[in-house]
Design an enzyme around this catalytic site. Structure first.
Site, PDB file in Angstrom:
ATOM      1  N   LYS A 260       0.855  -1.187   0.000  1.00 57.15           N
ATOM      2  CA  LYS A 260       0.000   0.000   0.000  1.00 57.15           C
ATOM      3  C   LYS A 260       0.893   1.240   0.000  1.00 57.15           C
ATOM      4  O   LYS A 260       1.899   1.292   0.726  1.00 57.15           O
ATOM      5  CB  LYS A 260      -0.902  -0.022   1.236  1.00 57.15           C
ATOM      6  CG  LYS A 260      -1.907   1.115   1.316  1.00 57.15           C
ATOM      7  CD  LYS A 260      -2.808   0.946   2.536  1.00 57.15           C
ATOM      8  CE  LYS A 260      -3.821   2.070   2.662  1.00 57.15           C
ATOM      9  NZ  LYS A 260      -4.736   1.884   3.818  1.00 57.15           N
ATOM     10  N   SER A 332      -9.590   2.275   2.237  1.00 58.51           N
ATOM     11  CA  SER A 332      -8.368   2.868   1.684  1.00 58.51           C
ATOM     12  C   SER A 332      -7.333   1.845   1.231  1.00 58.51           C
ATOM     13  O   SER A 332      -6.452   2.177   0.446  1.00 58.51           O
ATOM     14  CB  SER A 332      -7.736   3.828   2.704  1.00 58.51           C
ATOM     15  OG  SER A 332      -7.179   3.130   3.789  1.00 58.51           O
ATOM     16  N   SER A 356     -10.155  -0.412   6.924  1.00 58.53           N
ATOM     17  CA  SER A 356      -9.454  -0.366   5.641  1.00 58.53           C
ATOM     18  C   SER A 356      -8.865  -1.695   5.203  1.00 58.53           C
ATOM     19  O   SER A 356      -8.400  -1.811   4.077  1.00 58.53           O
ATOM     20  CB  SER A 356      -8.342   0.687   5.683  1.00 58.53           C
ATOM     21  OG  SER A 356      -8.896   1.965   5.529  1.00 58.53           O
TER      22      SER A 356
END
Length: 657
Positions: A260, A332, A356
């Site tokens: 990420k 996210s 998330s």
């Protein structure tokens, strides 16, 4: 003049009061007894009213004198032509300040105290605020100088003795390399590791396959920020060389993966998904990246994070669901979930503060673990609040040994520790009692029951009714501490989603420190109640229930998201379509009992195949077509991806972090 008039009025009223008292007393002997009683009653009422009125005037006078004194003191050495006008100005300021105090739920102070507080804040507090900001808040993202107020999710008091004992990762045999790259791309990490260890495929070959898929599908899914091609081939070449020398680093040796894009990698942009930081390069190695690199894993891409880790909107667009490409992902860690689901990487690392990991995993139908808070170090990772890192994988077994690689004490992260986790591959599930909630997927319950698990109906009771509010308040204040300069410099005005972080962090600016600590105390009460009522070894329930997401993150509770099936999409094409809505459930365990949740998930997946299904990213069906990139953009502009608020036309649900 005002003070003189008030003083004169008070003296006149007092004199009148004394005169009437003496005069009426002199008349009483001349009155008949009946009239005397009536007059006595009337005078008592009049005297009482006059006394109260006179008292109020004297109190007002004293208050004005105090305010006048405050104004004179406040004015200091300034030369004012009329001190009384200065006093009136300060009274006006106090009135204005009172309106601000209402926003703090603290408008119970009188004008004198408000002015005293304003003076003290200006002279004492504000210089301290500014000195602290200059010391630790010049840079955004919370990468340095972490708070010493550290949450500890521990329930048992059990401390790790020395280095944590590693899991006994199972070995495979008889796995053969498929002929098609497509089939290789959807093998799990253990299977791919076996192919590399037995030299049926090289890390460089495997890296080429996944780099190709990242480039091929990103234009549709908008799930990749940076393809780290040069680094990937360098790391893959190194992995092949080591294996040629007889050195095998373990199951992740030569395995490609993604991070990420809030996780720092030297030489590559770490954009945090934001237009403001899209060219940012952090010359530091995140702790989790170091751990994976030392295990021989190969980084092939920095994957999409929602802007500043909020939802799936980022500076390059909005990430889509491989199982239904007309649908946006919620959460996210959208890039890690989408890329794992679509076979663009074998596994990825995401993060969670409030959903998330769980939300994107559920939307994309992948297995993902939100571990106990503090299990994985966060150095080099953009900070929101008490965020944590966890893996997105194809199987629970992959999640287990990836967790084993990345867990451990990070010397630069005060929240991380060598948490004692037992080996999930050695858990005897027949000795476990597992609860199931009303919203649990009953197939999971029934399968585990058939495998010998004692399953019981369960409800996790607690009396704290402000769980969502506690998390939101604390998270917003913590986030603002890490992005103070971002807000002060006006960079929030160009943020991608104006209805998300900007208004939340403006509200956070006026949260009193006292009420932040009260929220922490309420959190402590919640933890005590959850601990006291967690009477099973684990429980099964919806992984995306918002109340449960908030509760789990506040408590530090691990959960693994497990795919359990599919259902038809809403508003499908007239005939056949292979697009689906994924069904998942969550298996929850107490803090530091991640191994229990992992063992149960592995048991369920050992006799089911929901996690092995592939999204129809290349073939939506005979009567369904894949929109081109231009068609997607046109569709977004016309109906879905409105820049005024970025409203998700597919599904209105809480957009978590």
């Amino acid at each position: 003049m005002l003070l003189l008039k008030m003083t004169r009025t008070c003296f006149v009223m007092t004199a009148l009061f004394l005169f009437l008292s003496v005069y009426s007393a002199s008349l009483w002997p001349l009155l008949p007894s009946k009239q005397l009683a009536q007059q006595h009653h009337l005078l008592n009422a009049s005297y009482t009213k006059m006394v109260h009125t006179n008292k109020r005037f004297w109190e007002m006078l004293c208050q004005k004198v105090r305010v006048y004194s405050q104004a004179v003191m406040y004015s200091g050495k300034h030369n004012h032509n009329d001190p009384v006008e200065c006093c009136l100005g300060k009274i006006k300021d106090a009135s204005q300040l009172r309106q601000a105090f209402k926003l703090l739920d603290a408008d119970f102070f009188n004008d004198s105290k408000i002015l005293e507080m304003a003076k003290g804040a200006k002279e004492l507090n504000i210089p301290i605020y500014r000195a602290n900001r200059k010391l630790v808040a010049r840079e955004n993202g919370g990468l340095h100088d972490p708070s010493v107020l550290v949450f500890n999710p521990e329930w048992t008091g059990e401390e790790a003795q020395g280095a944590p004992k590693r899991f006994s990762c199972p070995t495979l045999s008889g796995i053969q390399k498929p002929e098609r790259d497509e089939d290789i791309a959807f093998m799990n990490v253990l299977e791919l590791g076996h192919l590399i260890q037995t030299k049926q495929i090289t890390s460089q070959e495997l890296t080429r396959i996944f780099l190709h898929r990242l480039k091929k599908y990103n234009h549709v899914l908008e799930s990749v920020v940076s393809v780290t091609e040069e680094l990937a081939y360098d790391q893959a070449k190194r992995a092949d060389e080591l294996l040629g020398q007889g050195i095998y680093l373990g199951p992740l040796h030569g395995i490609p993966y993604g991070l990420k894009d809030i996780i720092a990698v030297p030489g590559y942009k770490t954009t945090w998904g934001s237009e403001t930081f899209k060219d940012q390069v952090l010359n530091m190695e995140a702790w989790v990246y170091k751990r994976l690199k030392s295990a021989g894993a190969v980084l092939v891409g920095k994957l999409v994070t929602g802007s500043l880790a909020y939802d799936s909107i980022w500076f390059g667009g909005r990430t889509r669901n491989p199982w239904n490409i007309e649908e946006f992902i919620t959460g996210s860690s959208a890039g890690p979930a989408a890329c794992t689901s679509a076979g663009m990487v074998p596994f990825a690392i995401g993060s969670e503060t409030a959903g998330s990991i769980t939300y994107p995993a559920a939307r994309c139908g992948v297995t993902a673990l939100r571990p106990t808070f503090g299990t994985v170090g966060r150095t080099g990772v953009m900070s929101i609040s008490e965020s944590l890192l966890g893996p997105f994988c194809r199987t629970a077994a992959d999640c287990a040994f990836i967790l084993d690689v990345i867990r451990g004490k990070d010397p630069d992260d005060l929240s991380s520790k060598d948490i004692t986790l037992h080996d999930p591959f050695s858990v005897d599930i027949t000795k476990l009692t597992v609860g199931y909630l009303e919203d649990a997927e009953m197939e999971v319950v029934q399968v585990l029951q058939l495998m010998g698990v004692n399953v019981v109906q369960f409800k996790l009771n607690y009396t704290v009714d402000s769980v969502q509010g506690i998390l939101n308040l604390m998270m917003d204040v913590d986030m603002l501490a890490h992005f103070d300069e971002w807000q002060r410099s006006g960079q929030d005005d160009v943020y991608e989603a104006q209805d998300k972080w900007p208004p939340e962090l403006r509200r956070a600016r006026i949260v009193p420190a006292v009420d932040y600590l009260q929220a922490q105390r309420a959190r402590g009460k919640l933890i005590q109640e959850v601990r006291g009522n967690f009477t099973v070894d684990a429980f099964i329930g919806n992984a995306t229930d918002w109340e449960r997401v908030c509760m789990g993150n506040l408590v530090g509770m691990p959960v693994i998201v497990v795919p359990t099936g599919f259902k038809s999409i809403s508003d499908p094409p007239p005939a056949n379509s292979r697009r689906r809505t994924t069904i998942t459930t969550g298996i929850y365990a107490p803090p530091q009992h991640d191994h229990i949740a992992l063992a149960l998930a592995m048991a369920y997946q050992s006799v089911t195949d929901h996690h092995k299904q592939r999204p129809p990213i290349d073939d939506l069906g005979p009567d369904d077509s894949i929109p081109s990139h231009s068609e997607l953009c046109t569709h977004q502009d016309n109906s879905v991806f409105k820049k005024q608020g970025f409203q998700d036309a597919v599904e209105l649900e809480i957009l978590e972090l």
